[in-house]
Scaffold this active site. Structure first.
Site, mmCIF file in Angstrom:
data_model
loop_
_atom_site.group_PDB
_atom_site.id
_atom_site.type_symbol
_atom_site.label_atom_id
_atom_site.label_comp_id
_atom_site.label_asym_id
_atom_site.label_seq_id
_atom_site.Cartn_x
_atom_site.Cartn_y
_atom_site.Cartn_z
ATOM 1 C CG HIS A 79 -1.947 0.983 1.331
ATOM 2 N ND1 HIS A 79 -1.702 2.304 1.661
ATOM 3 C CD2 HIS A 79 -3.295 0.874 1.164
ATOM 4 C CE1 HIS A 79 -2.847 2.962 1.680
ATOM 5 N NE2 HIS A 79 -3.826 2.125 1.374
ATOM 6 C CG ASP A 99 0.560 -2.369 6.481
ATOM 7 O OD1 ASP A 99 -0.396 -2.426 7.285
ATOM 8 O OD2 ASP A 99 0.495 -1.745 5.405
ATOM 9 C CD GLN A 124 -6.693 -4.607 4.185
ATOM 10 O OE1 GLN A 124 -7.637 -5.366 4.368
ATOM 11 N NE2 GLN A 124 -6.868 -3.304 3.988
ATOM 12 C CE LYS A 127 -7.331 -0.251 6.366
ATOM 13 N NZ LYS A 127 -8.226 -0.110 5.214
ATOM 14 C CB CYS A 146 -3.912 3.303 -1.675
ATOM 15 S SG CYS A 146 -5.090 4.650 -1.512
#
Length: 400
Positions: free
Chosen positions: A117, A194, A197, A220, A358
């Site tokens: 991303h 990261d 997700q 999220k 993105c």
């Protein structure tokens, strides 16, 4: 899990029941999270820390309880390792500045991957520009999985940090982070994961993973917007300078010198979102009440079913088909522009995401203007997938 826990799922879009398949962008919120926000503003709203009055003490306790709740959820060794931020993007920017000031010099290298991303590319680019360092990229193999051998070859004595996604926000691929961390640590290189997700979909334990840093966003994970987490091993956080100055992150201030607060507060300048942290804690309670293994298994079932059924649509291309995924599928149909498909799906009550998500370098690598992305959450159903597939076929027939 009762879908009635999510009031928005009763909404109508163009006189059709809402089918919300844009969960990778943000999840909907259960009633307990919304109730927590109302309760906070109604009964104990007061600025935290340093206040001696009752409401401030209550608010402080709830905020610090939420920090411990996040530490427990992520498997951190201590609540001191949990820094509250504005979100994943803010966490990575904070880390890039702080780590860069302490450890990155001219000619040093930062490694990211082809499928990141923008939030895990641009802050490192800015660091490299500032420090005259070099950004290196792990390439993808033909099946769109990471090329681990190429990654190992990128590691050098100048590599200062590796930062990569646990799960691709475009492809849904679950990356082999354990292998990445093991190889990097063999060279004494720290790794940032990261988890934007992954944190809501996979059972994350940062100690077992052995990552040095982990970032994620509350919104999220069925929590409120504008709130995120930067986890860091205590040994690293002690070494890093604060990224922002102001209230709370100080111990003493004089015009000739300032000393900084202890962990985690030296990284939390200004009034934190203590309302949001209390609500986020309720979101984590909600997830654990269902069971993260149960959530993972159910979402795997949804994703597998959707991918199998999508494969039957004529002239469809599913990216990274067959690879292990965490609730995300990206596809295109023939030469139909993804925006056109997304628009017609919306008119049938189906919320999907279209475009480059993105992640322009990845989309450029795929050689397409964008993709249609469907992403699932614990409140989605097989029946909704069937509605989506019927709607998709109608849209394709109209556009071909």
């Amino acid at each position: 899990m009762n879908r009635a826990d999510f009031p928005i799922l009763n909404e109508q879009v163009y006189n059709r029941p809402l089918v919300y398949f844009d969960n990778a962008a943000t999840t909907q919120k259960p009633q307990v999270v919304m109730d927590a926000i109302v309760d906070a503003y109604s009964h104990w709203n007061a600025n935290i820390h340093r206040g001696v009055h009752h409401l401030s003490q209550v608010a402080t306790a709830k905020h610090e309880q939420a920090r411990q709740r996040v530490a427990d959820f992520l498997g951190a060794a201590s609540a001191k390792e949990i820094i509250f931020t504005k979100g994943t993007t803010d966490s990575i920017n904070m880390l890039a500045f702080s780590f860069g000031e302490a450890f990155v010099h001219e000619g040093d290298e930062i490694i990211v991957s082809q499928l990141e991303h923008h939030s895990n590319i641009v802050p490192w680019q800015m660091l490299c520009e500032r420090k005259k360092a070099v950004l290196k990229v792990i390439p993808l193999r033909e099946d769109l999985s990471l090329d681990i051998r190429a990654f190992e070859a990128l590691l050098s004595a100048r590599t200062k940090l590796v930062s990569m996604a646990h799960v691709s926000n475009v492809l849904g691929i679950i990356n082999p982070v354990s292998d990445i961390i093991r190889l990097a640590h063999a060279h004494n290189i720290p790794v940032c994961i990261d988890g934007a997700q992954s944190a809501a979909h996979l059972l994350v334990n940062v100690q077992e993973m052995d990552c040095d840093f982990f970032v994620c966003s509350a919104h999220k994970m069925y929590g409120p917007t504008g709130l995120g987490v930067l986890y860091g091993k205590e040994k690293w956080l002690e070494l890093l300078p604060p990224a922002e100055g102001g209230g709370e992150m100080i111990e003493h201030v004089r015009f000739d010198h300032t000393t900084y607060n202890t962990l985690p507060y030296k990284f939390e300048a200004g009034t934190p979102d203590f309302i949001g942290t209390a609500a986020f804690s309720k979101a984590l309670d909600f997830l654990d009440s269902i069971g993260r293994d149960a959530i993972r298994n159910y979402e795997e079932e949804l994703t597998r079913y959707a991918e199998e059924q999508l494969a039957q649509v004529p002239d469809i291309h599913i990216y990274a088909a067959g690879l292990p995924k965490a609730g995300v599928i990206s596809f295109n149909v023939g030469n139909i522009h993804p925006f056109d498909l997304g628009t017609l799906l919306d008119r049938q009550g189906i919320a999907v995401r279209t475009g480059h998500h993105c992640a322009e370098p990845l989309i450029d690598f795929l050689g397409v203007p964008g993709t249609v992305r469907v992403s699932f959450a614990l409140y989605n159903t097989i029946g909704e997938i069937d509605v989506f597939l019927t709607s998709l076929r109608k849209a394709v027939d109209m556009l071909l």
